[in-house]
Motif scaffolding. Structure first.
Motif, PDB file in Angstrom:
ATOM      1  N   ILE A 219     -15.500  11.442   7.636  1.00 44.89           N
ATOM      2  CA  ILE A 219     -15.361  10.504   8.745  1.00 44.89           C
ATOM      3  C   ILE A 219     -13.891  10.135   8.935  1.00 44.89           C
ATOM      4  N   ASN A 220     -13.166   9.931   7.832  1.00 45.29           N
ATOM      5  CA  ASN A 220     -11.737   9.602   7.934  1.00 45.29           C
ATOM      6  C   ASN A 220     -10.958  10.744   8.599  1.00 45.29           C
ATOM      7  N   HIS A 221     -11.390  11.982   8.339  1.00 45.98           N
ATOM      8  CA  HIS A 221     -10.748  13.143   8.967  1.00 45.98           C
ATOM      9  C   HIS A 221     -10.864  13.059  10.484  1.00 45.98           C
ATOM     10  N   TYR A 222     -12.058  12.742  10.975  1.00 45.48           N
ATOM     11  CA  TYR A 222     -12.259  12.656  12.420  1.00 45.48           C
ATOM     12  C   TYR A 222     -11.601  11.407  12.999  1.00 45.48           C
ATOM     13  N   ARG A 223     -11.518  10.345  12.207  1.00 46.80           N
ATOM     14  CA  ARG A 223     -10.775   9.168  12.657  1.00 46.80           C
ATOM     15  C   ARG A 223      -9.302   9.494  12.873  1.00 46.80           C
ATOM     16  N   ARG A 224      -8.738  10.262  11.949  1.00 42.86           N
ATOM     17  CA  ARG A 224      -7.326  10.643  12.081  1.00 42.86           C
ATOM     18  C   ARG A 224      -7.104  11.488  13.332  1.00 42.86           C
ATOM     19  N   ILE A 225      -8.074  12.380  13.621  1.00 42.25           N
ATOM     20  CA  ILE A 225      -7.961  13.189  14.835  1.00 42.25           C
ATOM     21  C   ILE A 225      -7.979  12.287  16.066  1.00 42.25           C
ATOM     22  N   MET A 226      -8.900  11.312  16.087  1.00 40.16           N
ATOM     23  CA  MET A 226      -8.975  10.372  17.206  1.00 40.16           C
ATOM     24  C   MET A 226      -7.654   9.625  17.372  1.00 40.16           C
ATOM     25  N   LYS A 227      -7.082   9.191  16.246  1.00 40.13           N
ATOM     26  CA  LYS A 227      -5.841   8.418  16.301  1.00 40.13           C
ATOM     27  C   LYS A 227      -4.686   9.277  16.794  1.00 40.13           C
ATOM     28  N   ARG A 228      -4.562  10.492  16.249  1.00 38.75           N
ATOM     29  CA  ARG A 228      -3.466  11.383  16.659  1.00 38.75           C
ATOM     30  C   ARG A 228      -3.601  11.802  18.113  1.00 38.75           C
ATOM     31  N   SER A 229      -4.841  11.850  18.594  1.00 38.86           N
ATOM     32  CA  SER A 229      -5.095  12.254  19.985  1.00 38.86           C
ATOM     33  C   SER A 229      -5.056  11.062  20.935  1.00 38.86           C
ATOM     34  N   HIS A 230      -4.773   9.869  20.400  1.00 34.25           N
ATOM     35  CA  HIS A 230      -4.688   8.643  21.206  1.00 34.25           C
ATOM     36  C   HIS A 230      -6.004   8.359  21.930  1.00 34.25           C
ATOM     37  N   ILE A 231      -7.105   8.552  21.211  1.00 35.88           N
ATOM     38  CA  ILE A 231      -8.434   8.269  21.760  1.00 35.88           C
ATOM     39  C   ILE A 231      -8.930   6.974  21.130  1.00 35.88           C
ATOM     40  N   ASP A 232      -9.193   5.984  21.952  1.00 34.05           N
ATOM     41  CA  ASP A 232      -9.561   4.651  21.466  1.00 34.05           C
ATOM     42  C   ASP A 232     -11.062   4.576  21.190  1.00 34.05           C
ATOM     43  N   VAL A 233     -11.464   5.213  20.100  1.00 35.78           N
ATOM     44  CA  VAL A 233     -12.865   5.202  19.670  1.00 35.78           C
ATOM     45  C   VAL A 233     -12.903   4.905  18.177  1.00 35.78           C
ATOM     46  N   ALA A 234     -13.729   3.937  17.784  1.00 38.63           N
ATOM     47  CA  ALA A 234     -13.873   3.582  16.365  1.00 38.63           C
ATOM     48  C   ALA A 234     -15.124   4.264  15.816  1.00 38.63           C
ATOM     49  N   LEU A 235     -14.978   5.017  14.747  1.00 37.96           N
ATOM     50  CA  LEU A 235     -16.107   5.704  14.134  1.00 37.96           C
ATOM     51  C   LEU A 235     -16.577   4.903  12.923  1.00 37.96           C
ATOM     52  N   PRO A 236     -17.833   4.451  12.930  1.00 40.10           N
ATOM     53  CA  PRO A 236     -18.338   3.685  11.792  1.00 40.10           C
ATOM     54  C   PRO A 236     -18.581   4.577  10.579  1.00 40.10           C
ATOM     55  N   ASP A 237     -18.718   3.949   9.412  1.00 38.50           N
ATOM     56  CA  ASP A 237     -18.908   4.700   8.168  1.00 38.50           C
ATOM     57  C   ASP A 237     -20.213   5.484   8.155  1.00 38.50           C
ATOM     58  N   ASP A 238     -21.226   4.995   8.887  1.00 44.30           N
ATOM     59  CA  ASP A 238     -22.529   5.667   8.858  1.00 44.30           C
ATOM     60  C   ASP A 238     -22.684   6.706   9.975  1.00 44.30           C
ATOM     61  N   ALA A 239     -21.574   7.119  10.564  1.00 44.91           N
ATOM     62  CA  ALA A 239     -21.647   8.140  11.621  1.00 44.91           C
ATOM     63  C   ALA A 239     -22.251   9.421  11.065  1.00 44.91           C
ATOM     64  N   ARG A 240     -23.041  10.090  11.886  1.00 46.29           N
ATOM     65  CA  ARG A 240     -23.696  11.331  11.477  1.00 46.29           C
ATOM     66  C   ARG A 240     -22.873  12.521  11.943  1.00 46.29           C
ATOM     67  N   ILE A 241     -22.727  13.504  11.061  1.00 48.20           N
ATOM     68  CA  ILE A 241     -21.921  14.676  11.381  1.00 48.20           C
ATOM     69  C   ILE A 241     -22.784  15.926  11.306  1.00 48.20           C
TER      70      ILE A 241
END
Length: 227
Positions: A178-200
């Motif tokens: 989840i942290n990996h995808y959060r970093r992608i969101m942050k680097r891509s300047h996408i304002d989306v918060a991914l919760p810890d229980d997100a399903r992948i």
């Protein structure tokens, strides 16, 4: 044939090390060809299917060659030519840094090189996932080197046979994934918060891209990462 190859290499060596501009000219040609190849690959689905790291290695070799030409001139006490080649080496290094820097892709951009083309999306994402193009909304991403593109998925039923649970990368547990995808969101300047229980889930694609879907906050986000 061997003599011809030897003569060509000899001429190339004299051009690169016997003139003040030869090594820089070779660097410029290599840079032009690699940039052109990247543009062609982005529009025509990997005409030359090789990892993008190879492109940077080739360019780095051409850059080092400029430095070697400078050292060769200095070793022959050709100070003027060596100083000129030092300046060219600085220019080549600057070009290499600019070439290597990642660039953000945004949904608002009007630059066609800053957003994935419909043809690329169809072949890279729609075909392996069976998600139609009209169900994908581009949110942003990172261009250059290992290209990353992020999409929001409209309400659509996934073909479960094409997907497996978990992330396609070995990231060491759900939290790190989840942290990996959060970093992608942050680097891509996408304002989306991914919760810890997100399903992948990830697509069992045979292409040179990793395709994963994160379900969070009642929405689905598709991540396409170049290997």
């Amino acid at each position: 044939m061997a003599n011809v190859a030897k003569n060509i290499l000899g001429s190339l060596r004299r051009f690169m090390y016997g003139t003040w501009y030869g090594a820089m000219a070779v660097f410029a040609v290599v840079t032009f060809v690699l940039c052109g190849l990247q543009l062609v690959n982005s529009d025509f689905e990997d005409v030359v299917a090789w990892p993008t790291q190879i492109l940077h290695v080739l360019m780095l070799i051409a850059l080092v060659n400029v430095g070697m030409a400078m050292l060769f001139s200095l070793s022959r006490c050709k100070w003027g030519r060596g100083c000129g080649q030092f300046l060219l080496c600085c220019v080549a290094f600057f070009c290499f840094i600019i070439y290597s820097l990642p660039r953000s892709m945004t949904a608002e951009s009007s630059d066609k090189w800053s957003v994935p083309s419909d043809k690329w999306v169809e072949s890279t994402i729609c075909t392996p996932t069976a998600i139609t193009r009209d169900k994908l909304s581009f949110l942003g991403g990172i261009s250059q080197r290992e290209t990353i593109a992020v999409f929001a998925i409209s309400d659509v039923e996934l073909d479960e046979g094409r997907f497996s649970s978990g992330s396609p990368r070995n990231l060491g547990g759900a939290d790190k994934a989840i942290n990996h995808y959060r970093r992608i969101m942050k680097r891509s300047h996408i304002d989306v918060a991914l919760p810890d229980d997100a399903r992948i889930v990830h697509c069992n694609s045979s292409t040179s891209y990793l395709i994963s879907i994160v379900e969070a906050n009642g929405r689905r986000y598709l991540f396409c990462e170049r290997l």
